[in-house]
Design a protein around this motif. Structure first.
Motif, PDB file in Angstrom:
ATOM      1  N   GLU A  15      45.427  40.929  38.994  1.00  0.00           N
ATOM      2  CA  GLU A  15      44.257  41.209  39.827  1.00  0.00           C
ATOM      3  C   GLU A  15      43.589  42.518  39.441  1.00  0.00           C
ATOM      4  O   GLU A  15      42.364  42.645  39.571  1.00  0.00           O
ATOM      5  CB  GLU A  15      44.646  41.237  41.299  1.00  0.00           C
ATOM      6  N   VAL A  37      41.186  41.601  36.783  1.00  0.00           N
ATOM      7  CA  VAL A  37      40.073  40.804  37.319  1.00  0.00           C
ATOM      8  C   VAL A  37      39.108  41.702  38.097  1.00  0.00           C
ATOM      9  O   VAL A  37      37.885  41.570  37.972  1.00  0.00           O
ATOM     10  CB  VAL A  37      40.608  39.653  38.193  1.00  0.00           C
ATOM     11  N   ALA A  51      31.333  34.560  41.105  1.00  0.00           N
ATOM     12  CA  ALA A  51      32.510  33.999  40.430  1.00  0.00           C
ATOM     13  C   ALA A  51      33.813  34.415  41.127  1.00  0.00           C
ATOM     14  O   ALA A  51      34.839  33.761  40.977  1.00  0.00           O
ATOM     15  CB  ALA A  51      32.541  34.434  38.977  1.00  0.00           C
ATOM     16  N   MET A  52      33.743  35.487  41.909  1.00  0.00           N
ATOM     17  CA  MET A  52      34.948  35.969  42.586  1.00  0.00           C
ATOM     18  C   MET A  52      35.380  35.047  43.714  1.00  0.00           C
ATOM     19  O   MET A  52      36.540  35.127  44.148  1.00  0.00           O
ATOM     20  CB  MET A  52      34.732  37.397  43.099  1.00  0.00           C
ATOM     21  N   LEU A  69      37.766  32.944  41.640  1.00  0.00           N
ATOM     22  CA  LEU A  69      38.899  33.750  41.192  1.00  0.00           C
ATOM     23  C   LEU A  69      39.732  34.250  42.368  1.00  0.00           C
ATOM     24  O   LEU A  69      40.957  34.323  42.272  1.00  0.00           O
ATOM     25  CB  LEU A  69      38.402  34.924  40.349  1.00  0.00           C
ATOM     26  N   ALA A  87      41.863  31.421  43.499  1.00  0.00           N
ATOM     27  CA  ALA A  87      42.916  31.191  42.500  1.00  0.00           C
ATOM     28  C   ALA A  87      44.029  32.234  42.644  1.00  0.00           C
ATOM     29  O   ALA A  87      45.220  31.894  42.620  1.00  0.00           O
ATOM     30  CB  ALA A  87      42.328  31.230  41.095  1.00  0.00           C
ATOM     31  N   PHE A  88      43.653  33.500  42.828  1.00  0.00           N
ATOM     32  CA  PHE A  88      44.674  34.533  42.982  1.00  0.00           C
ATOM     33  C   PHE A  88      45.360  34.461  44.337  1.00  0.00           C
ATOM     34  O   PHE A  88      46.530  34.829  44.453  1.00  0.00           O
ATOM     35  CB  PHE A  88      44.094  35.925  42.713  1.00  0.00           C
TER      36      PHE A  88
END
Length: 118
Positions: A12, A15, A77-78, A81, A84-85
């Motif tokens: 993370e 990211v 896009a976060m 993501l 996903a995280f």
């Protein structure tokens, strides 16, 4: 549990750093604001690696996951993501606890068998 959770948190950090680079392109955000928020989030990830096994550590991790998803309002896009995280965080906590329980069980079995060998 600590190893799996720490691995997720270090992922993370990268990211969040890349999201900061994308957020800098937004003309409504100042560079200082972007890097202050990203820097705090990145430091929180690293600090959380050390306290994840302490009381409240997992809850702080979940708060971080929610913040990561919410950052999708700045960098769309976060949203993906972040989810996903969050899934990786759940898996790290869930399977990490199972691994810790198995290690404790094996250690207890080894300790119980050790006096018999002597």
């Amino acid at each position: 549990m600590r190893t799996l959770c720490a691995s997720t948190l270090i992922g993370e950090v990268f990211v969040i750093g890349f999201a900061g680079l994308v957020a800098m392109k937004d003309p409504d955000l100042s560079t200082g604001t972007v890097w202050t928020v990203c820097g705090i989030a990145m430091l929180l990830c690293v600090a959380l690696c050390g306290v994840v096994t302490r009381p409240g550590g997992v809850a702080l991790g979940w708060a971080l996951q929610i913040a990561l998803i919410a950052s999708g309002f700045v960098v769309p896009a976060m949203f993906f993501l972040g989810v996903a995280f969050a899934a990786l965080w759940w898996a790290s906590v869930h399977y990490g606890r199972k691994i810790d329980e198995a290690k404790a069980r094996f250690a207890a079995q080894a300790e119980a068998a050790a006096p018999d060998a002597a």
